[in-house]
Scaffold this motif. Structure first.
Motif, PDB file in Angstrom:
ATOM      1  N   SER A   4    -118.106 -27.687 -60.729  1.00  0.00           N
ATOM      2  CA  SER A   4    -118.975 -27.691 -59.565  1.00  0.00           C
ATOM      3  C   SER A   4    -120.434 -27.789 -60.009  1.00  0.00           C
ATOM      4  O   SER A   4    -120.849 -27.084 -60.938  1.00  0.00           O
ATOM      5  CB  SER A   4    -118.782 -26.413 -58.753  1.00  0.00           C
ATOM      6  OG  SER A   4    -119.807 -26.271 -57.790  1.00  0.00           O
ATOM      7  N   PRO A   5    -121.229 -28.638 -59.352  1.00  0.00           N
ATOM      8  CA  PRO A   5    -122.655 -28.706 -59.695  1.00  0.00           C
ATOM      9  C   PRO A   5    -123.447 -27.533 -59.134  1.00  0.00           C
ATOM     10  O   PRO A   5    -124.641 -27.397 -59.410  1.00  0.00           O
ATOM     11  CB  PRO A   5    -123.102 -30.030 -59.068  1.00  0.00           C
ATOM     12  CG  PRO A   5    -122.181 -30.222 -57.916  1.00  0.00           C
ATOM     13  CD  PRO A   5    -120.863 -29.647 -58.343  1.00  0.00           C
ATOM     14  N   TYR A   6    -122.781 -26.653 -58.361  1.00  0.00           N
ATOM     15  CA  TYR A   6    -123.472 -25.542 -57.714  1.00  0.00           C
ATOM     16  C   TYR A   6    -122.881 -24.190 -58.097  1.00  0.00           C
ATOM     17  O   TYR A   6    -122.909 -23.249 -57.327  1.00  0.00           O
ATOM     18  CB  TYR A   6    -123.425 -25.714 -56.194  1.00  0.00           C
ATOM     19  CG  TYR A   6    -124.152 -26.948 -55.736  1.00  0.00           C
ATOM     20  CD1 TYR A   6    -125.547 -26.990 -55.734  1.00  0.00           C
ATOM     21  CD2 TYR A   6    -123.450 -28.076 -55.327  1.00  0.00           C
ATOM     22  CE1 TYR A   6    -126.221 -28.121 -55.328  1.00  0.00           C
ATOM     23  CE2 TYR A   6    -124.122 -29.218 -54.913  1.00  0.00           C
ATOM     24  CZ  TYR A   6    -125.509 -29.239 -54.922  1.00  0.00           C
ATOM     25  OH  TYR A   6    -126.179 -30.372 -54.520  1.00  0.00           O
ATOM     26  N   GLY A   7    -122.317 -24.110 -59.281  1.00  0.00           N
ATOM     27  CA  GLY A   7    -121.749 -22.848 -59.726  1.00  0.00           C
ATOM     28  C   GLY A   7    -120.881 -23.060 -60.947  1.00  0.00           C
ATOM     29  O   GLY A   7    -120.847 -24.145 -61.531  1.00  0.00           O
ATOM     30  N   ASP A   8    -120.141 -22.023 -61.314  1.00  0.00           N
ATOM     31  CA  ASP A   8    -119.331 -22.063 -62.533  1.00  0.00           C
ATOM     32  C   ASP A   8    -117.889 -22.472 -62.270  1.00  0.00           C
ATOM     33  O   ASP A   8    -117.114 -22.614 -63.218  1.00  0.00           O
ATOM     34  CB  ASP A   8    -119.345 -20.680 -63.217  1.00  0.00           C
ATOM     35  CG  ASP A   8    -120.743 -20.278 -63.654  1.00  0.00           C
ATOM     36  OD1 ASP A   8    -121.533 -21.190 -63.970  1.00  0.00           O
ATOM     37  OD2 ASP A   8    -121.031 -19.069 -63.675  1.00  0.00           O
ATOM     38  N   GLU A   9    -117.499 -22.639 -61.029  1.00  0.00           N
ATOM     39  CA  GLU A   9    -116.091 -22.875 -60.747  1.00  0.00           C
ATOM     40  C   GLU A   9    -115.681 -24.315 -61.040  1.00  0.00           C
ATOM     41  O   GLU A   9    -116.489 -25.239 -61.063  1.00  0.00           O
ATOM     42  CB  GLU A   9    -115.767 -22.521 -59.298  1.00  0.00           C
ATOM     43  CG  GLU A   9    -116.436 -23.383 -58.266  1.00  0.00           C
ATOM     44  CD  GLU A   9    -116.057 -22.969 -56.859  1.00  0.00           C
ATOM     45  OE1 GLU A   9    -114.929 -22.474 -56.670  1.00  0.00           O
ATOM     46  OE2 GLU A   9    -116.882 -23.137 -55.946  1.00  0.00           O
TER      47      GLU A   9
END
Length: 299
Positions: free
Chosen positions: A138-143
């Protein structure tokens, strides 16, 4: 129908006949069989009896799908024989996704996106079976999530209750991903129970799921979705699905059915004549009118 298929469906095309249990384009599929199209890639959520028939007829070399079967009854013998190699001269490549994976693929195709992200492949073996389902960060977190590629059919075929001559197409009842498939496709064939004037469409605009500006052909074909159903026009012919289970288990019986009900039939009107008025009458539903709405002035 004959002209639309001849003009818009070509050997080697990717063809999507959509409709989620409801509004399945059997008449269009049968015309593709009659015209002996070859080397098609058939795409569909829940390939059911129509794709079993088309694959039995040898029109396809590949199937792109999510869950396949004869809904509520059993398996699809013609597809199974080709996947398992019982007919070595007609191998069938398969590419499998989840339902939402297929919807995501159509949506990405319709929106001209490079992929569609989704979560639904965790704790499944589908990414192992299909390397096109790929994990991405994800470009918006670690997932980590999964991505599927866009699906852009050469031809989408949609059955609907009604359309105008200009192709504005209206559907009510159970919706699948007809809209997404149509917007993703290069060419669109709309098959309808009824052709209506433009003022009928304008009087009820919220039912319009496909605008005429993306439609290449409108085919008026009453009963063109039988044995599936069309909300408000005719019910699902459950007897047909039960009978197909025995037919599809045997290759000779399957080919005999195709000869009797497709190759030797000159279009849908002759098909329904053969089916008989009594059986058709038993599928006519009772009345359940919708409430009316005053849209008022737009000024």
């Amino acid at each position: 129908m004959r002209d639309a298929i001849a003009d818009l469906v070509r050997d080697g095309d990717t063809v999507a006949i959509e409709g989620f249990t409801h509004l399945i384009g059997f008449a269009a599929g049968h015309e593709i069989i009659r015209q002996k199209r070859r080397d098609l890639t058939l795409a569909r959520l829940t390939p059911d009896v129509i794709y079993d028939q088309m694959i039995a007829a040898g029109v396809a070399s590949k199937l792109v799908f999510s869950w396949l079967g004869n809904p509520g009854v059993g398996g699809l013998g013609a597809i199974r024989r080709r996947i398992e190699g019982d007919i070595p001269s007609e191998p069938l490549a398969v590419e499998e996704y989840s339902h939402f994976g297929m919807v995501g693929r159509y949506t990405a195709g319709a929106m001209n996106l490079p992929f569609f992200p989704l979560r639904s492949y965790f704790e499944t073996d589908l990414p192992v079976a299909n390397p096109l389902i790929r994990p991405i960060a994800s470009p918006y977190g670690d997932e980590t999530i999964y991505a599927v590629p866009p699906l852009r059919p050469d031809v989408a075929i949609v059955h609907a209750q009604r359309a105008s001559a200009g192709g504005d197409t209206q559907v009510w009842g159970l919706l699948g991903c007809q809209k997404e498939a149509a917007f993703a496709a290069d060419r669109v064939i709309v098959v309808v129970e009824e052709l209506v004037e433009e003022d009928v469409i304008r009087a009820d605009p919220n039912r319009t799921i496909i605008p005429g500006l993306i439609v290449d052909a409108v085919v008026v074909e009453p009963w063109g979705a039988h044995p599936s159903y069309v909300q408000g026009a005719y019910d699902r012919d459950n007897r047909f699905y039960l009978e197909w289970d025995a037919i599809t288990r045997d290759e000779e019986a399957t080919q005999e059915w195709l000869r009797e009900w497709v190759y030797e039939i000159d279009g849908r009107e002759a098909y329904m004549d053969k089916l008989g008025e009594e059986r058709m009458a038993a599928l006519i539903p009772g009345s359940a009118p919708s409430g009316s709405v005053d849209y008022g002035s737009y000024r």
